[in-house]
Design an enzyme around this catalytic site. Structure first.
Site, short mmCIF file in Angstrom:
data_model
loop_
_atom_site.label_atom_id
_atom_site.label_comp_id
_atom_site.label_asym_id
_atom_site.label_seq_id
_atom_site.Cartn_x
_atom_site.Cartn_y
_atom_site.Cartn_z
N SER A 293 2.26 6.92 4.18
CA SER A 293 2.78 5.97 4.69
C SER A 293 2.74 5.12 3.26
O SER A 293 1.93 4.90 2.78
CB SER A 293 3.24 5.30 6.13
OG SER A 293 1.23 4.70 5.57
N VAL A 294 4.46 3.94 3.74
CA VAL A 294 4.16 2.89 2.37
C VAL A 294 4.36 1.53 2.82
O VAL A 294 5.30 1.76 4.68
CB VAL A 294 5.26 3.17 1.60
CG1 VAL A 294 5.89 2.25 0.44
CG2 VAL A 294 5.16 4.97 0.32
N SER B 66 1.09 -1.66 0.66
CA SER B 66 0.05 0.45 -0.28
C SER B 66 0.92 1.04 0.25
O SER B 66 1.75 1.41 0.33
CB SER B 66 -1.24 0.09 1.05
OG SER B 66 -1.41 1.40 1.22
N THR B 67 0.72 2.36 -0.76
CA THR B 67 0.97 3.97 -0.73
C THR B 67 0.58 4.73 -0.53
O THR B 67 -0.94 4.92 -0.98
CB THR B 67 1.83 3.90 -1.92
OG1 THR B 67 1.04 3.38 -2.99
CG2 THR B 67 3.35 3.95 -1.71
N ASP C 245 -8.95 7.27 13.84
CA ASP C 245 -9.29 7.18 12.17
C ASP C 245 -9.70 5.95 12.04
O ASP C 245 -9.58 5.09 10.96
CB ASP C 245 -7.65 7.64 11.37
CG ASP C 245 -8.12 7.66 10.44
OD1 ASP C 245 -9.22 8.09 9.47
OD2 ASP C 245 -6.92 7.38 9.37
N LYS D 271 -0.96 8.35 1.55
CA LYS D 271 -0.95 9.19 1.98
C LYS D 271 0.50 9.32 2.96
O LYS D 271 1.84 10.45 2.38
CB LYS D 271 -0.93 10.53 2.01
CG LYS D 271 -2.22 10.93 0.91
CD LYS D 271 -2.60 12.34 0.97
CE LYS D 271 -3.74 12.49 2.12
NZ LYS D 271 -5.31 13.59 2.29
N LYS E 171 5.71 -0.72 7.80
CA LYS E 171 5.24 0.53 7.68
C LYS E 171 6.48 1.55 7.60
O LYS E 171 6.71 1.62 8.48
CB LYS E 171 4.18 0.71 8.55
CG LYS E 171 3.11 2.18 8.21
CD LYS E 171 1.80 1.82 8.75
CE LYS E 171 1.09 3.37 8.99
NZ LYS E 171 -0.03 3.72 9.69
#
Ligand code: ADP
Ligand code: MN
Length: 495
Positions: free
Chosen positions: A244-245, A239-240, A384, A242, A268
């Site tokens: 973190s990748v 996952s990329t 979140d 905003k 992460k």
């Protein structure tokens, strides 16, 4: 014949629809970006980092990797010789001091300080008294203090590794070079100002590339984890986002021995470009746990703090038995945790999975429970929480993404909780769970507060009033009280 050849007539006819197409515009832009920064594209393909396959886009990094490989082999040879010489003898000699590979955790002095700060969750009620760091190693007459000139000199040399990869340090790392503290400090100062200069220089490029890839420093960090055998292979990017990748990796052997590394890990990487984090200030700035530190820190450290926060929050959740990733290790802005999913396939987000009505109801009950546990036992608000940050795995819901989670007494903690409740309640009401409480009922059920307003606006106002009351209390009493202090005092909001 025309000396410049015939003009190519293959220009594709282009309709107005094409010109207006956002899709096309995006594609073109992507193409352009890819042409400008081709090295970035490679990230998603094939295994990202393995022992054999390493990224070679930076010469210096490559050199450092080779050096590490060499050092490792050198040490292995040393160990063999040591064994040969010692044989079965009762008295043995050690080549320990001649080894080249610095323990995996060796870091710059600056980083060591970070480590100390972050090792324990500094905000737990039963905060452990920090034991003074040992200034020596060894036992009896073999004691070596950290002031030992030789050891210190070697250490300083090793620390040069932590300067920016662009910074040329020569071959010192490979040789048994000893730097005096004075020389080291001067060098460090220079490295940092160089780093800042080069950061300014590359700012523009950085902004467009860092969206997709990780920087060389991070790659080196990841490579070190593989090199140390802690990770077997980093297979690729899951996952990329905003901020973190996330990468998938197969776990290797433990570095510390007392911890088993899960067979599959998620890594992460918090992005080191700063702009995205600016709008998250409000989460951390007002968090008293970080208040003292926030003002003193440079942006790079603030990003590490996000990773640190995620680690502590996950640990709290783990301790409360909430299904969530298990922390493996935190290294600067890189957090390694257990992978939720199997065979490189991450568990689906709740928003992407279709559950039977029975499972849907089960999931809801579980989440209600988890939210209460999170609040009461972990003293946390997710902040979140939504179907994007809940994974469905093994017939249950797993909570992830807790770097922004705060304590309920955070100046906006209750607002965050209310937003979480709204997301959860809307998702399950839409999903046809008849039992699902509405957002206000859910808020009261989780917080144990009894806000009676029967409409959204008044409810929100009461929440803000409570927060204000708490803040005033903090102002007057100089420090924040826990809503759930261990001696069973009522929550501060009841006053
Ligand atoms: P972000 O801040 O980018 O949303 P998240 O922690 O939510 O960061 O991670 C982004 C995505 O990566 C998640 O939606 C999930 O799909 C995947 N992911 C993150 N952590 C894990 C994990 N431990 N196991 C499996 N997948 C994960
Ligand atoms: Mn997320």
């Amino acid at each position: 014949q025309c000396p410049w050849g015939t003009p190519s007539t293959t220009s594709i006819s282009c309709s107005l629809a094409d010109v207006m197409s956002e899709q096309l515009a995006k594609e073109l832009q992507l193409e352009e970006e890819n042409a400008a920064f081709p090295e970035v594209v490679a990230v998603a393909e094939g295994p990202f980092i393995t022992g054999e396959n390493i990224d070679t886009s930076s010469d210096l990094m490559l050199a450092q990797m080779l050096q590490m490989e060499f050092d490792r082999e050198y040490d292995a040879q040393l160990r063999r010789e040591e064994k040969k010489i010692n044989g079965d003898s009762k008295v043995s000699i050690s080549f320990e001091n001649y080894r080249k590979v610095h323990p995996y955790d060796s870091d710059s002095s600056e980083d060591e300080v970070d480590w100390q700060d972050t090792r324990h969750d500094p905000y737990r009620a039963d905060k452990p008294t920090t034991t003074p760091r040992r200034g020596f190693i060894g036992k009896g007459k073999d004691i070596t203090t950290k002031h030992d000139e030789v050891v210190c000199g070697r250490k300083n040399t090793a620390r040069m590794e932590n300067f920016a990869p662009e910074f040329q340090v020569g071959d010192g790392i490979g040789m048994d070079l000893k730097l005096s503290n004075q020389v080291f400090n001067a060098l460090k100062q220079h490295a940092y100002s160089e780093e800042r200069r080069s950061a300014r220089l590359h700012e523009k490029k950085e902004h467009s590339t860092a969206e997709k890839a990780v920087d060389p420093k991070t790659r080196l960090l990841l490579y070190k984890m593989v090199n140390a055998g802690m990770l077997e292979t980093i297979t690729g990017c899951i996952s990329t986002g905003k901020e973190s990748v996330v990468f998938h990796a197969y776990g290797g052997k433990s570095v510390t021995e007392d911890k088993v590394i899960p067979p599959e890990c998620a890594i992460k990487v918090f992005k080191t470009t700063l702009n995205e984090f600016k709008n998250r200030d409000k989460y951390i700035k007002d968090d008293y746990r970080f208040k003292d530190r926030f003002s003193k820190l440079n942006p790079r450290k603030i990003i590490r703090m996000w990773a640190e926060k995620e680690m502590h929050n996950l640990t709290r959740m783990q301790n409360a038995g909430i299904p969530c990733p298990e922390v493996v290790i935190l290294k600067k802005h890189v957090l390694v945790m257990s992978f939720i999913g199997q065979d490189q396939v991450p568990a689906p987000k709740l928003k992407d999975v279709t559950l039977s009505s029975e499972d849907m109801k089960k999931a809801y009950c579980q989440i209600l429970n988890m939210m209460q546990q999170l609040y009461k036992e972990c003293n946390l608000v997710h902040a979140d929480l939504s179907e994007y940050n809940m994974l469905w795995h093994d017939g249950k819901v797993w909570l992830i993404d807790v770097s922004q989670s705060v304590e309920p007494t955070h100046p906006h903690g209750l607002e965050f909780l209310f937003r979480d409740c709204r997301n959860v309640s809307q998702f399950f009401q839409k999903g046809g769970v008849a039992e699902a409480l509405n957002e206000r009922e859910l808020f009261n059920a989780v917080s144990g507060l009894n806000i009676t307003a029967d409409n959204e606006v008044d409810f929100q106002a009461e929440i803000e009033a409570l927060e204000k009351m708490n803040e005033d209390h903090v102002q007057n009493h100089g420090k924040k009280l826990s809503m759930f202090s261990s001696d069973g005092d009522p929550p501060i909001y009841d006053e």
